[in-house]
Design an enzyme around this catalytic site. Structure first.
Site: not given
Length: 137
Positions: A84, A58, A127, A93, A90
């Site tokens: 997969r 990403e 944030y 990212c 994550c």
């Protein structure tokens, strides 16, 4: 906000899956990402794994998009190699995607539960870096 996949979302998943199948080799490149620009173009990228913490697909995609003059993304998806399927971003990212594209839609889920969610839904109470920058005078 969760939405059902549209035809264009399936095309995006397929684009990422095609890149994962044809470009991911070995341990260095194991994930592919595809994003649709506001103008409809699709940008793809693969991760650059390194034991020091190379960038996810990403994040590579954000740079690849900018290199192609794409600065506004509508929807993004990541797909793992070896069939997969869709893999959610994550934490790092998620934060970067939120900071760059606060209205971005992200395709997540597995098999029959694949859906599109807003990046803000993946990081509630987050944030937002841009909200805390001083205005240039």
């Amino acid at each position: 906000m969760i939405t059902q996949l549209q035809h264009a979302d399936h095309e995006l998943i397929q684009a990422a899956a095609d890149v994962a199948r044809t470009r991911c080799r070995g341990d260095n490149h194991t994930m592919a990402a595809a994003a649709r620009a506001q103008d409809g173009r699709i940008v793809t990228a693969v991760n650059a794994y390194h034991f020091t913490g190379g960038p996810c697909a990403e994040l590579v995609l954000i740079g690849a998009a900018a290199a192609q003059g794409v600065y506004e993304l509508d929807t993004i998806v990541a797909v793992g190699d070896r069939d997969r399927g869709v893999v959610p971003p994550c934490g790092r990212c998620r934060q970067v995607l939120l900071d760059y594209f606060p209205a971005l839609k992200v395709i997540v889920g597995e098999d029959d539960s694949v859906r599109t969610v807003l990046i803000t839904d993946l990081l509630p109470e987050s944030y937002v870096w841009a909200d805390h920058q001083l205005e240039a005078e």
